[in-house]
Enzyme design. Sequence first.
Site, mmCIF file in Angstrom:
data_model
loop_
_atom_site.group_PDB
_atom_site.id
_atom_site.type_symbol
_atom_site.label_atom_id
_atom_site.label_comp_id
_atom_site.label_asym_id
_atom_site.label_seq_id
_atom_site.Cartn_x
_atom_site.Cartn_y
_atom_site.Cartn_z
ATOM 1 N N ASP A 70 1.175 -0.762 0.091
ATOM 2 C CA ASP A 70 0.015 0.067 -0.028
ATOM 3 C C ASP A 70 1.179 1.344 0.135
ATOM 4 O OD1 ASP A 70 -2.882 1.939 0.701
ATOM 5 O OD2 ASP A 70 -3.305 -0.354 1.092
ATOM 6 N N HIS A 109 -3.543 5.782 3.819
ATOM 7 C CA HIS A 109 -4.158 4.731 3.357
ATOM 8 C C HIS A 109 -3.406 4.054 3.618
ATOM 9 C CE1 HIS A 109 -6.096 1.736 0.777
ATOM 10 N NE2 HIS A 109 -7.272 3.130 0.171
ATOM 11 N N SER A 271 -11.516 -1.064 0.837
ATOM 12 C CA SER A 271 -10.322 -1.573 1.061
ATOM 13 C C SER A 271 -9.865 -1.319 2.951
ATOM 14 C CB SER A 271 -9.448 0.491 1.327
ATOM 15 O OG SER A 271 -9.379 0.564 -0.233
#
Length: 430
Positions: A70, A109, A271
């Site tokens: 990520d 994220h 996600s």
Amino acid sequence: MTPRGVLRSGVALATIVASVLLLGASATPPPVPDDPADPTRAAEYWLDGARIREAWQTTRGDGVTIAVIDTGIGKVPGVFDEAVVGGTDVSGSGSPDGRTPVGAIDGNHGSWVASLAAGRGAADGKGMIGVAPEADLLSISVGFGAAAAVPFTDQVAKAMRWAVDNGADIINLSFTTNTLDWDKSWDEAFLYAFEHDVVVVVAAGNRGSGTNIIGAPATIPGVLTVGGVDQTGTASLEASTQGITIGIAAPSEGLRGVSADGKVIQWSGTSGAAPIVAGIAALIRSAHPDLDAANVINRIIKTAIAVPGMTKLPDPLYGYGLIDAQAAITADVPKVSENPMGDLAEWVRLFRRADTVPQPEPTAAPVEVPPLPAADAPTDPGSPLLPSAESLRYGTLPLIAFTVPGILVALGVTAAARRIRSARARTPHS
């Protein structure tokens, strides 16, 4: 946000828990510091809804490593410092250890994803805690978007191999390409993971961000694709998408995550559903170290909670149903010999490296044709003003043959006409 779990067909969580207790579930104190009354901890409704707290009675993920490919896992004391055991950057713009958030927009994220999968939680039982709080993490930072210094497909292929080579038991991929197909370089990268017994968990994507159909890597055979549901267990309209490759459904709305600066935020999307499932996969691998990746995935889908209205398996919204951590760990599930989510090697054989069909060989002998006679020797064309044998044969002689008789006939007719006029002139008139 109330601390309620995922509901099934309107049945309250309390009813579900009561039924579990009647079946003899353990009532011993939780093995991890856990204060359900803490506002942040209470907001993690999936801990009860997916029966993760019950699974903690058996395991918390010790001995298992989850690779988070990520934007990088931030350096947050107490949440990640002890959890992250290694990392790298494949984007060309991060730090060598993969811990510097990559991307001005998506930088947090990776931290949100990691905190859901294996955030440690505070020693007093308060604050954000992950599904597998004793599992280790690998931080592999990638760059999204056109501004990335390295092509995204190259980043993912390199990241997959690095994760496998550095001890990943589970790889979490919380991104989509919005296309069904994938770069050929991913064939070998994902096969490398499968051949080394790694569980690959992938997010299905979100309608709210423009993903109307599932895209790669969620379409790659063998990965466990995660769809999203809301707090009632209903397929999410915005924070999920649909497709026949979905294997399991997990919470994707009203989630919590720890940012790279340590702040706890609320967010939504598959996600976040994917690392919840990745954390449960870690719990299973910790409790059943003898199981290979195919059987870890099989336990997850075979113990899933069916949703009313599902007409076939897998369902395009829920896959095989809602995730149930406790059942996935404790249920008696027969072993399988193949990955229930598909065989990438077979797919590659059929669609990338199909053997060429042998061309048929002729069975009759070739026919021999006799040679043509030799051509006449060329002749001197001579002067175009003089007659040639050909012009005499086909031009002059036929012309004479037809012209001379015609002239003679004409002369005869003329002479006869003159005699007749002379005879009439000598005859007297009456």
